[in-house]
Design a protein around this motif. Structure first.
Motif, PDB file in Angstrom:
ATOM      1  N   ASP A 170      38.831  37.079  44.233  1.00 36.48           N
ATOM      2  CA  ASP A 170      39.795  36.453  43.323  1.00 36.48           C
ATOM      3  C   ASP A 170      40.338  37.464  42.319  1.00 36.48           C
ATOM      4  O   ASP A 170      41.542  37.496  42.047  1.00 36.48           O
ATOM      5  CB  ASP A 170      39.162  35.275  42.580  1.00 36.48           C
ATOM      6  CG  ASP A 170      38.915  34.071  43.472  1.00 36.48           C
ATOM      7  OD1 ASP A 170      39.501  34.009  44.579  1.00 36.48           O
ATOM      8  OD2 ASP A 170      38.131  33.195  43.067  1.00 36.48           O
ATOM      9  N   LEU A 171      39.472  38.294  41.772  1.00 34.02           N
ATOM     10  CA  LEU A 171      39.911  39.321  40.822  1.00 34.02           C
ATOM     11  C   LEU A 171      40.831  40.337  41.487  1.00 34.02           C
ATOM     12  O   LEU A 171      41.838  40.755  40.912  1.00 34.02           O
ATOM     13  CB  LEU A 171      38.709  40.028  40.199  1.00 34.02           C
ATOM     14  CG  LEU A 171      37.887  39.204  39.221  1.00 34.02           C
ATOM     15  CD1 LEU A 171      36.620  39.959  38.818  1.00 34.02           C
ATOM     16  CD2 LEU A 171      38.703  38.841  38.002  1.00 34.02           C
ATOM     17  N   ALA A 218      48.497  40.740  42.621  1.00 37.60           N
ATOM     18  CA  ALA A 218      49.671  39.971  42.203  1.00 37.60           C
ATOM     19  C   ALA A 218      50.297  40.579  40.949  1.00 37.60           C
ATOM     20  O   ALA A 218      51.531  40.682  40.846  1.00 37.60           O
ATOM     21  CB  ALA A 218      49.289  38.515  41.964  1.00 37.60           C
ATOM     22  N   ALA A 219      49.477  40.999  40.001  1.00 30.86           N
ATOM     23  CA  ALA A 219      49.992  41.613  38.779  1.00 30.86           C
ATOM     24  C   ALA A 219      50.684  42.934  39.077  1.00 30.86           C
ATOM     25  O   ALA A 219      51.730  43.251  38.495  1.00 30.86           O
ATOM     26  CB  ALA A 219      48.863  41.818  37.774  1.00 30.86           C
ATOM     27  N   THR A 220      50.140  43.703  39.989  1.00 30.14           N
ATOM     28  CA  THR A 220      50.740  44.978  40.373  1.00 30.14           C
ATOM     29  C   THR A 220      52.103  44.758  41.014  1.00 30.14           C
ATOM     30  O   THR A 220      53.075  45.452  40.702  1.00 30.14           O
ATOM     31  CB  THR A 220      49.815  45.747  41.332  1.00 30.14           C
ATOM     32  OG1 THR A 220      48.571  45.980  40.674  1.00 30.14           O
ATOM     33  CG2 THR A 220      50.427  47.059  41.761  1.00 30.14           C
ATOM     34  N   VAL A 221      52.184  43.780  41.896  1.00 28.11           N
ATOM     35  CA  VAL A 221      53.463  43.464  42.545  1.00 28.11           C
ATOM     36  C   VAL A 221      54.474  43.006  41.506  1.00 28.11           C
ATOM     37  O   VAL A 221      55.633  43.434  41.514  1.00 28.11           O
ATOM     38  CB  VAL A 221      53.267  42.393  43.641  1.00 28.11           C
ATOM     39  CG1 VAL A 221      54.595  41.860  44.139  1.00 28.11           C
ATOM     40  CG2 VAL A 221      52.451  42.974  44.790  1.00 28.11           C
ATOM     41  N   LEU A 258      36.715  44.465  50.356  1.00 28.06           N
ATOM     42  CA  LEU A 258      37.559  43.405  49.817  1.00 28.06           C
ATOM     43  C   LEU A 258      38.996  43.829  49.500  1.00 28.06           C
ATOM     44  O   LEU A 258      39.932  43.085  49.819  1.00 28.06           O
ATOM     45  CB  LEU A 258      36.906  42.764  48.590  1.00 28.06           C
ATOM     46  CG  LEU A 258      35.650  41.945  48.876  1.00 28.06           C
ATOM     47  CD1 LEU A 258      35.047  41.432  47.568  1.00 28.06           C
ATOM     48  CD2 LEU A 258      35.927  40.806  49.837  1.00 28.06           C
ATOM     49  N   PRO A 259      39.244  44.995  48.908  1.00 30.11           N
ATOM     50  CA  PRO A 259      40.651  45.365  48.658  1.00 30.11           C
ATOM     51  C   PRO A 259      41.469  45.475  49.943  1.00 30.11           C
ATOM     52  O   PRO A 259      42.630  45.067  49.983  1.00 30.11           O
ATOM     53  CB  PRO A 259      40.552  46.718  47.951  1.00 30.11           C
ATOM     54  CG  PRO A 259      39.193  46.716  47.326  1.00 30.11           C
ATOM     55  CD  PRO A 259      38.323  45.943  48.288  1.00 30.11           C
ATOM     56  N   GLU A 315      32.225  33.046  52.872  1.00 31.14           N
ATOM     57  CA  GLU A 315      31.754  31.668  52.986  1.00 31.14           C
ATOM     58  C   GLU A 315      30.366  31.496  52.370  1.00 31.14           C
ATOM     59  O   GLU A 315      30.048  30.424  51.861  1.00 31.14           O
ATOM     60  CB  GLU A 315      31.688  31.244  54.460  1.00 31.14           C
ATOM     61  CG  GLU A 315      33.026  31.089  55.131  1.00 31.14           C
ATOM     62  CD  GLU A 315      32.898  30.807  56.624  1.00 31.14           C
ATOM     63  OE1 GLU A 315      31.768  30.594  57.116  1.00 31.14           O
ATOM     64  OE2 GLU A 315      33.937  30.805  57.293  1.00 31.14           O
ATOM     65  N   GLU A 316      29.574  32.545  52.403  1.00 26.52           N
ATOM     66  CA  GLU A 316      28.172  32.463  51.998  1.00 26.52           C
ATOM     67  C   GLU A 316      27.891  33.010  50.601  1.00 26.52           C
ATOM     68  O   GLU A 316      26.839  32.711  50.036  1.00 26.52           O
ATOM     69  CB  GLU A 316      27.309  33.216  53.006  1.00 26.52           C
ATOM     70  CG  GLU A 316      27.405  32.662  54.405  1.00 26.52           C
ATOM     71  CD  GLU A 316      26.719  33.536  55.447  1.00 26.52           C
ATOM     72  OE1 GLU A 316      26.176  34.600  55.078  1.00 26.52           O
ATOM     73  OE2 GLU A 316      26.743  33.153  56.619  1.00 26.52           O
ATOM     74  N   ASP A 317      28.805  33.798  50.041  1.00 30.03           N
ATOM     75  CA  ASP A 317      28.498  34.512  48.803  1.00 30.03           C
ATOM     76  C   ASP A 317      29.545  34.227  47.725  1.00 30.03           C
ATOM     77  O   ASP A 317      30.649  34.767  47.764  1.00 30.03           O
ATOM     78  CB  ASP A 317      28.437  36.016  49.097  1.00 30.03           C
ATOM     79  CG  ASP A 317      27.921  36.838  47.926  1.00 30.03           C
ATOM     80  OD1 ASP A 317      28.047  36.392  46.769  1.00 30.03           O
ATOM     81  OD2 ASP A 317      27.419  37.942  48.179  1.00 30.03           O
ATOM     82  N   PRO A 318      29.196  33.392  46.744  1.00 29.51           N
ATOM     83  CA  PRO A 318      30.165  33.060  45.694  1.00 29.51           C
ATOM     84  C   PRO A 318      30.556  34.264  44.830  1.00 29.51           C
ATOM     85  O   PRO A 318      31.663  34.317  44.312  1.00 29.51           O
ATOM     86  CB  PRO A 318      29.455  31.987  44.864  1.00 29.51           C
ATOM     87  CG  PRO A 318      28.023  32.085  45.219  1.00 29.51           C
ATOM     88  CD  PRO A 318      27.933  32.688  46.582  1.00 29.51           C
ATOM     89  N   ILE A 319      29.683  35.230  44.711  1.00 27.75           N
ATOM     90  CA  ILE A 319      30.013  36.429  43.924  1.00 27.75           C
ATOM     91  C   ILE A 319      31.105  37.231  44.624  1.00 27.75           C
ATOM     92  O   ILE A 319      32.045  37.706  43.982  1.00 27.75           O
ATOM     93  CB  ILE A 319      28.765  37.308  43.683  1.00 27.75           C
ATOM     94  CG1 ILE A 319      27.672  36.523  42.978  1.00 27.75           C
ATOM     95  CG2 ILE A 319      29.135  38.567  42.918  1.00 27.75           C
ATOM     96  CD1 ILE A 319      27.995  36.071  41.580  1.00 27.75           C
TER      97      ILE A 319
END
Length: 64
Positions: free
Chosen positions: A46-47, A53-56, A15-16, A36-40
């Protein structure tokens, strides 16, 4: 750990790199399908995007 858990862990680790656009196309496809299949995984992404975004933002505030 079973195969499903191992696959999910692998996808979570990607993910990163997905967030910053550095995966190869086959990995992008794999991650997008999983998102698409895994809300977790979507929540994890999202995190990661919030952290990015905070780092930028912090980097832009630093004096040169």
């Amino acid at each position: 750990m079973n195969t499903i858990d191992q696959e999910r862990e692998y996808l979570s680790e990607l993910l990163p790199w997905y967030a910053n656009g550095t995966l190869d196309p086959s990995e992008v496809e794999l991650v997008e399908k999983a998102l698409e299949e895994d809300p977790i995984l979507r929540l994890e992404l999202d995190l990661i995007l919030e952290d990015l975004a905070a780092t930028v933002e912090l980097a832009e505030e630093m004096p040169i």
